[in-house]
Design a protein around this motif. Structure first.
Motif, PDB file in Angstrom:
ATOM      1  N   LEU A 270      39.108  33.691  37.138  1.00  0.00           N
ATOM      2  CA  LEU A 270      40.449  33.838  37.711  1.00  0.00           C
ATOM      3  C   LEU A 270      41.527  33.456  36.703  1.00  0.00           C
ATOM      4  O   LEU A 270      42.550  34.133  36.588  1.00  0.00           O
ATOM      5  N   ILE A 271      41.291  32.378  35.958  1.00  0.00           N
ATOM      6  CA  ILE A 271      42.251  31.942  34.954  1.00  0.00           C
ATOM      7  C   ILE A 271      42.360  32.974  33.834  1.00  0.00           C
ATOM      8  O   ILE A 271      43.463  33.336  33.408  1.00  0.00           O
ATOM      9  N   SER A 272      41.221  33.478  33.361  1.00  0.00           N
ATOM     10  CA  SER A 272      41.228  34.460  32.275  1.00  0.00           C
ATOM     11  C   SER A 272      41.919  35.762  32.673  1.00  0.00           C
ATOM     12  O   SER A 272      42.539  36.424  31.837  1.00  0.00           O
ATOM     13  N   SER A 273      41.821  36.122  33.950  1.00  0.00           N
ATOM     14  CA  SER A 273      42.431  37.371  34.388  1.00  0.00           C
ATOM     15  C   SER A 273      43.911  37.214  34.732  1.00  0.00           C
ATOM     16  O   SER A 273      44.566  38.186  35.106  1.00  0.00           O
ATOM     17  N   GLY A 274      44.450  35.994  34.626  1.00  0.00           N
ATOM     18  CA  GLY A 274      45.875  35.776  34.834  1.00  0.00           C
ATOM     19  C   GLY A 274      46.286  35.640  36.289  1.00  0.00           C
ATOM     20  O   GLY A 274      47.435  35.898  36.630  1.00  0.00           O
ATOM     21  N   LYS A 275      45.379  35.230  37.152  1.00  0.00           N
ATOM     22  CA  LYS A 275      45.685  35.089  38.574  1.00  0.00           C
ATOM     23  C   LYS A 275      46.070  33.670  38.961  1.00  0.00           C
ATOM     24  O   LYS A 275      46.269  33.384  40.125  1.00  0.00           O
ATOM     25  N   VAL A 276      46.188  32.774  37.975  1.00  0.00           N
ATOM     26  CA  VAL A 276      46.535  31.376  38.234  1.00  0.00           C
ATOM     27  C   VAL A 276      47.868  31.077  37.551  1.00  0.00           C
ATOM     28  O   VAL A 276      48.079  31.444  36.399  1.00  0.00           O
ATOM     29  N   SER A 277      48.744  30.393  38.284  1.00  0.00           N
ATOM     30  CA  SER A 277      50.017  29.991  37.697  1.00  0.00           C
ATOM     31  C   SER A 277      50.274  28.521  37.988  1.00  0.00           C
ATOM     32  O   SER A 277      49.880  27.995  39.020  1.00  0.00           O
ATOM     33  N   VAL A 278      50.915  27.870  37.029  1.00  0.00           N
ATOM     34  CA  VAL A 278      51.299  26.463  37.161  1.00  0.00           C
ATOM     35  C   VAL A 278      52.801  26.387  36.939  1.00  0.00           C
ATOM     36  O   VAL A 278      53.290  26.786  35.881  1.00  0.00           O
ATOM     37  N   ASN A 279      53.514  25.900  37.932  1.00  0.00           N
ATOM     38  CA  ASN A 279      54.980  25.796  37.885  1.00  0.00           C
ATOM     39  C   ASN A 279      55.643  27.135  37.564  1.00  0.00           C
ATOM     40  O   ASN A 279      56.622  27.203  36.820  1.00  0.00           O
ATOM     41  N   GLY A 280      55.094  28.222  38.095  1.00  0.00           N
ATOM     42  CA  GLY A 280      55.682  29.542  37.912  1.00  0.00           C
ATOM     43  C   GLY A 280      55.266  30.266  36.648  1.00  0.00           C
ATOM     44  O   GLY A 280      55.582  31.434  36.492  1.00  0.00           O
ATOM     45  N   ALA A 281      54.568  29.599  35.748  1.00  0.00           N
ATOM     46  CA  ALA A 281      54.124  30.234  34.506  1.00  0.00           C
ATOM     47  C   ALA A 281      52.646  30.599  34.624  1.00  0.00           C
ATOM     48  O   ALA A 281      51.825  29.765  35.005  1.00  0.00           O
ATOM     49  N   VAL A 282      52.323  31.842  34.306  1.00  0.00           N
ATOM     50  CA  VAL A 282      50.942  32.301  34.380  1.00  0.00           C
ATOM     51  C   VAL A 282      50.125  31.630  33.283  1.00  0.00           C
ATOM     52  O   VAL A 282      50.535  31.578  32.129  1.00  0.00           O
ATOM     53  N   VAL A 283      48.963  31.103  33.675  1.00  0.00           N
ATOM     54  CA  VAL A 283      48.076  30.437  32.736  1.00  0.00           C
ATOM     55  C   VAL A 283      46.854  31.323  32.532  1.00  0.00           C
ATOM     56  O   VAL A 283      46.194  31.718  33.494  1.00  0.00           O
ATOM     57  N   SER A 284      46.556  31.657  31.288  1.00  0.00           N
ATOM     58  CA  SER A 284      45.391  32.492  31.001  1.00  0.00           C
ATOM     59  C   SER A 284      44.476  31.848  29.963  1.00  0.00           C
ATOM     60  O   SER A 284      43.515  32.462  29.532  1.00  0.00           O
ATOM     61  N   GLU A 285      44.767  30.621  29.595  1.00  0.00           N
ATOM     62  CA  GLU A 285      43.971  29.922  28.587  1.00  0.00           C
ATOM     63  C   GLU A 285      43.037  28.929  29.273  1.00  0.00           C
ATOM     64  O   GLU A 285      43.472  28.090  30.059  1.00  0.00           O
ATOM     65  N   LEU A 286      41.747  29.046  28.997  1.00  0.00           N
ATOM     66  CA  LEU A 286      40.775  28.117  29.565  1.00  0.00           C
ATOM     67  C   LEU A 286      40.983  26.730  28.965  1.00  0.00           C
ATOM     68  O   LEU A 286      41.367  26.588  27.809  1.00  0.00           O
TER      69      LEU A 286
END
Length: 72
Positions: free
Chosen positions: A23-39
């Protein structure tokens, strides 16, 4: 206290740690409005707003209670 995002997602009951990494790698997780894609990214569930697929998971983390089982 900051923890790894995949651990927080798994603790909320949304996905396993391995699936949370996907989920993180595919860009479906965000923290404080910023998309997180880095494991390996970290977040603090008490301070940061963590969303998975647009759904806030912080309330699920706070509602999670530990269950202790005593065996004899």
């Amino acid at each position: 206290m900051e923890q790894r995002l995949q651990k927080l997602i798994a603790a909320a009951g949304i996905a396993s740690r391995r699936h949370a990494e996907e989920l993180i790698s595919s860009g479906k997780v965000s923290v404080n409005g910023a998309v997180v894609s880095e494991l390996g990214s970290k977040a603090d569930p008490d301070k940061d707003h963590i969303k998975v697929n647009g759904k806030l998971i912080n309330p699920q983390l706070k509602a999670k209670e530990k269950t202790y089982v005593l065996l004899n």
